[in-house]
Scaffold this motif. Structure first.
Motif, PDB file in Angstrom:
ATOM      1  N   ALA A 152      -1.036   6.383   2.210  1.00  0.00           N
ATOM      2  CA  ALA A 152      -1.286   5.217   3.064  1.00  0.00           C
ATOM      3  C   ALA A 152      -0.493   3.988   2.634  1.00  0.00           C
ATOM      4  CB  ALA A 152      -2.779   4.884   3.059  1.00  0.00           C
ATOM      5  N   PRO A 154       0.559   0.578   0.339  1.00  0.00           N
ATOM      6  CA  PRO A 154      -0.199  -0.555  -0.201  1.00  0.00           C
ATOM      7  C   PRO A 154      -1.453  -0.906   0.612  1.00  0.00           C
ATOM      8  CG  PRO A 154       2.145  -1.056  -0.165  1.00  0.00           C
ATOM      9  CD  PRO A 154       1.969   0.243   0.578  1.00  0.00           C
ATOM     10  N   ALA A 155      -1.481  -0.505   1.891  1.00  0.00           N
ATOM     11  CA  ALA A 155      -2.649  -0.794   2.728  1.00  0.00           C
ATOM     12  C   ALA A 155      -3.919  -0.191   2.144  1.00  0.00           C
ATOM     13  CB  ALA A 155      -2.432  -0.269   4.142  1.00  0.00           C
ATOM     14  N   ALA A 156      -3.791   0.869   1.334  1.00  0.00           N
ATOM     15  CA  ALA A 156      -4.968   1.506   0.731  1.00  0.00           C
ATOM     16  C   ALA A 156      -5.754   0.524  -0.129  1.00  0.00           C
ATOM     17  CB  ALA A 156      -4.535   2.709  -0.108  1.00  0.00           C
ATOM     18  N   ALA A 158      -6.443  -2.496   0.456  1.00  0.00           N
ATOM     19  CA  ALA A 158      -7.363  -3.356   1.214  1.00  0.00           C
ATOM     20  C   ALA A 158      -8.794  -2.874   1.040  1.00  0.00           C
ATOM     21  CB  ALA A 158      -6.975  -3.356   2.691  1.00  0.00           C
TER      22      ALA A 158
END
Length: 198
Positions: A152, A154-156, A158
């Motif tokens: 996923a 860097p969005a992971a 969040a």
């Protein structure tokens, strides 16, 4: 992997989550010493926002289970499951060796006026004020994000950020619990990756 493999892993994950939390509750009932409280001015200044309970509970468990969707083999599933069990063991050691509880008066902020507050009251009915440090929610969210990040990006991350915010705005944790939990989750991931995939 086949669809049957994914279903088996999903069922095993649910069993591990439900079973793992029994150890969490055992630590709450069997603390060898009285839990201490952290009296930090910053924690008292942060607002109580019970609507964050939906993130705290309903984002938390589905995303943990989503790790099954990115595992590509039984060996990888075993690695992932082992990392969560190692994290659980480290959490239990922390809770028993250094028990910390949130202040009693934080529970009185909940007036049970809204649906969010009533659901939070249900959560608090089962989850005592102890087992606060380090945050299990944040440590598990960080470990989950690290398993999801290769797929996923860097969005992971969040996920642990949102979970950390939900922990403080529902008054379930002190601020200091959050980085401690994140560090424990990160350390567990690094150690398990090094040992199990070497």
């Amino acid at each position: 992997m086949t669809t049957t493999d994914y279903l088996i892993h999903l069922v095993l994950s649910v069993i591990l989550i439900v079973g793992g939390y029994q150890f969490y509750f055992w630590c709450q009932r069997n603390s060898p010493v009285a839990p201490r409280e952290f009296k930090l001015a910053l924690d008292e200044r942060l607002p109580y926002c019970p609507s964050w309970v939906w993130i705290y509970s309903f984002l938390y468990y589905p995303l943990i289970v989503c790790v099954n969707l990115v595992t590509s083999s039984a060996r990888e599933f075993t690695h992932v499951a082992t990392s969560y069990l190692v994290l659980l063991s480290l959490q239990m050691a922390c809770f028993l060796a250094f028990p910390v509880a949130t202040p009693e008066h934080w529970r009185h902020y909940n007036q049970r006026r809204t649906l969010a507050e009533r659901f939070l009251a249900l959560v608090q009915k089962f989850d005592a004020r102890s087992n606060s440090f380090p945050s299990m929610h944040v440590s598990v969210a960080m470990l989950t994000a690290l398993h999801l990040a290769p797929h996923a990006g860097p969005a992971a991350f969040a996920f642990p950020v949102l979970i950390a915010l939900s922990c403080i705005f529902t008054k379930q944790h002190y601020v200091i619990d959050l980085p401690a939990g994140a560090l424990l989750g990160w350390g567990t991931y690094r150690a398990c990756t090094r040992l199990l995939l070497s």
